[in-house]
Write an enzyme that holds these catalytic residues in place. Structure first.
Site, short mmCIF file in Angstrom:
data_model
loop_
_atom_site.label_atom_id
_atom_site.label_comp_id
_atom_site.label_asym_id
_atom_site.label_seq_id
_atom_site.Cartn_x
_atom_site.Cartn_y
_atom_site.Cartn_z
N SER A 119 -23.77 -44.58 24.50
CA SER A 119 -22.58 -45.63 24.80
C SER A 119 -22.34 -46.49 23.59
CB SER A 119 -23.23 -46.51 25.85
OG SER A 119 -24.10 -47.64 25.65
N LYS A 157 -26.14 -52.94 24.57
CA LYS A 157 -24.83 -53.17 24.64
C LYS A 157 -24.32 -54.43 23.75
CE LYS A 157 -23.53 -50.46 27.93
NZ LYS A 157 -24.62 -49.84 28.06
#
Ligand SMILES: C[S@@+](CC[C@H](N)C(=O)[O-])C[C@H]1O[C@@H](n2cnc3c(N)ncnc32)[C@H](O)[C@@H]1O
Length: 619
Positions: A119, A157
């Site tokens: 990601s 993230k």
């Protein structure tokens, strides 16, 4: 920053030099560390050189020298961090990594984690890399953090603060952000170490399927209203270019194709333009009506003649010549003056003898109904204009109709010119059941299925209701909204037991059930229906032929449901092979951009901005 083994090699070189005044040979390094080959020894030396710990030129015999000593720190590798879906947080330490203080700054405590997942690829972090984290409990906007969410799940993230919530942003165009009201920051990334001995094969095997991003499918800025495609709005329409490209890649002229959720008929119109015969199936009567009108070529000369006559007739109709239609809440959705003008237009259109021509103008009329009603036109759901705006709402009904009718004549002119000699048959039916199409008769099935949120977000029935009440395509127009219960996922299952064999589905259902069992039953009902549709498509398709589905991965209760993977799994159980999953951006898809599935006041959630094209092939 170095791995433990690299530090050992460096220490060995250093000690050896002290003792002998020259460096060890590669062979000596190989023997000392019982390495498989001299090239492995060379690999370590190269890494030490790249890290600035050894001077270049090791290949010249015994020429290696260590860089003057730097202050190093040993950082524990605490475990694995998911850079994709969150995983159970941080495990126990088993390894360390040595880095120089300069690399991470003098302040703070550090730990390292191995990254799993993709990601963060746009930030240069790949599966198997190591990230060094400085421990801290707060982070600035945009910093890359280790965040613990939902009690004990850790994820890597970028963190952004938004009104009343946090956005955890992946750096991968195929993935969506996560939103949380609470996020526990466990540190900020200060260093990325590229994976040396690759972990990726092992971890890649965890995802059975691979998504391939292909920007050439975006068609950003391209015209999507050519031919008859711009005749009428419809929720979640195909981009014609996508339908065309699928048809060109997976079928050939004179083939017979089928769109099992044909909606307003985009793929069917493209099929005819490409010389493919086409079946279309849909449950929504308005969709059937639009699809027929969009795919039936009409000579534009005839259209222009009828149009002029129609305008003349409409003008002459007196108020006393019309009857105000009678349906529930008509005065809530239309002003009286608008009702009269619409009724006159409708009467004039109904006097056209040629049914295809009448239908084409009825399509323009249907769009006029939407635009002259008291509804906000940017919404698929029925939302009434309020207050002052409503008072000042005086739509020019005839003007709207003329604009639409003329646009439709122009589109039909091009379509009539370019449509090939092929047929289109449109069936009003439920695609999860047999619809009379012969087994093994179809060369390509292509479709964009509903997302399973017809009752909440993309409400096809509700969208169709006002038109339905005016253009007589529903048996009981007052019940048009009820259509949403009949569509895929429209009725929740009784319980959560099911026979679908999909790990991805089960995982998503578990996560949703933990928060809201009713929603989980809604979701399950959609996939049970979808699985039945896959079975029907399998039956109608010829062996070795393709079934192409364009689908978005929906978010329910903050759980991203990987519908593309679920379709691949379910399809493979039925007898398809999943050949490819392509991810495209949807710059122009008409979906609600913002709604609030979180039910947090003020929280906005992007609904879809990417979709997957799943290519299945019948075995
Ligand atoms: C994403 S839309 C298709 C839009 C279409 N590609 C277009 O360009 O207009 C999905 C369609 O599926 C239809 N649908 C939902 N459930 C269905 C079912 N069980 N059988 C047939 N059609 C269904 C809806 O009425 C809707 O028109």
């Amino acid at each position: 920053m170095l791995t433990k083994k690299q530090v050992q090699v460096l220490d060995f070189v250093r000690d050896y030099r002290k003792k002998h005044d020259y460096a060890p040979s590669l062979d000596e390094i190989k023997k000392k560390f019982k390495l498989a080959s001299v090239s492995t020894a060379h690999y370590y030396i190269k890494k030490l050189q790249d890290a600035g710990q050894l001077k270049k030129g090791y290949n010249s015999p015994r020429s290696v020298a260590t860089i003057s000593e730097k202050q190093t720190i040993e950082v524990p590798i605490l475990g694995v961090i998911a850079a994709g879906q969150p995983i159970e947080a941080i495990e126990t330490p088993d390894e360390t990594i040595t880095i120089t203080r300069d690399e991470v700054g003098r302040q703070g405590k550090h730990y390292a984690l191995r990254v799993q997942g993709n990601s963060m690829i746009e930030e240069g972090i790949f599966d198997g890399d190591i990230v060094v984290i400085r421990k801290q409990e707060a982070a600035d906007n945009g910093q890359m953090v280790v965040a613990v969410i939902d009690d004990n799940e850790a994820t890597l993230k970028k963190l952004y603060r938004e009104r009343g919530r946090f956005r955890l942003q992946p750096a991968n165009p195929t993935l969506f952000p996560m939103y949380r009201k609470e996020v526990e920051v466990r540190g900020v990334v200060v260093k990325i170490i590229r994976n040396l001995e690759s972990l990726s094969d092992e971890s890649r095997a965890k995802d059975k399927y691979l998504r391939k991003i292909d920007y050439s499918w975006d068609y950003r800025g391209e015209k999507t209203k050519s031919y008859t495609h711009g005749m009428h709005t419809y929720p979640a329409m195909f981009i014609p270019q996508v339908a065309r490209r699928i048809l060109e890649a997976y079928s050939k002229p004179r083939d017979t194709v089928c769109d099992i959720f044909c909606g307003s008929g985009t793929a069917l119109a493209e099929s005819r333009l490409l010389g493919r015969n086409a079946y279309g199936i849909d449950l929504n009567p308005l969709a059937i009506f639009l699809a027929k009108a969009k795919t039936t070529p009409i000579d534009p000369k005839k259209l222009i003649r009828e149009y002029q006559a129609l305008l003349g007739r409409a003008e002459k109709i007196k108020n006393t010549d019309i009857e105000k239609p009678d349906f529930k809440n008509i005065d809530f959705w239309f002003k009286d003056s608008v009702i009269i003008k619409l009724a006159k237009l409708k009467k004039a259109i109904r006097q056209i003898e040629d049914h295809a021509v009448q239908d084409l103008f009825m399509v323009a009329f249907s769009e006029t109904v939407r635009y002259s009603s008291n509804t906000k036109t940017g919404e698929f759901k029925l939302v009434r204009i309020k207050g002052e705006k409503l008072e000042n709402h005086h739509p020019d009904v005839l003007g709207i109709f003329r604009k639409n009718a003329e646009k439709n004549i122009a589109g039909m002119t091009d379509y009539f010119r370019d449509a090939k000699n092929a047929w289109v048959k449109i069936i009003q039916g439920d695609s999860s059941k047999p619809n009379g199409i012969d087994n093994n008769s179809i060369d390509c099935v292509l479709t964009s299925p509903p997302y399973g949120d017809s009752r909440t977000t993309v409400a096809y029935g509700q969208f169709s209701r006002l038109s339905a009440q005016w253009i007589d395509v529903f048996d009981d127009p007052n019940k048009a909204s009820g259509l949403d219960n009949e569509l895929l996922g429209g009725r929740a299952t009784r319980n959560l037991t099911h026979e679908l064999s999909s790990e991805y589905l089960n995982d998503a259902l578990d996560r949703i059930t933990r928060q809201d069992e009713n929603r989980a039953r809604d979701v399950l009902s959609f996939y049970i229906g979808l699985n039945d549709c896959l079975k029907q498509a399998y039956k109608m398709l010829k062996p070795k032929k393709y079934f192409c589905l364009v689908i978005g991965n929906r978010l329910v209760k903050q759980v991203r449901i990987p519908t593309d993977f679920i379709i691949a799994e379910l399809g493979e159980n039925i007898g398809f092979t999943c050949e490819e999953i392509i991810v495209r951006n949807i710059p122009g898809k008409r979906m609600p951009i913002k709604n609030s599935p979180t039910n947090i006041v003020g929280a906005l959630e992007e609904t879809m901005n990417k979709e997957s094209i799943v290519i299945l092939r019948k075995n």
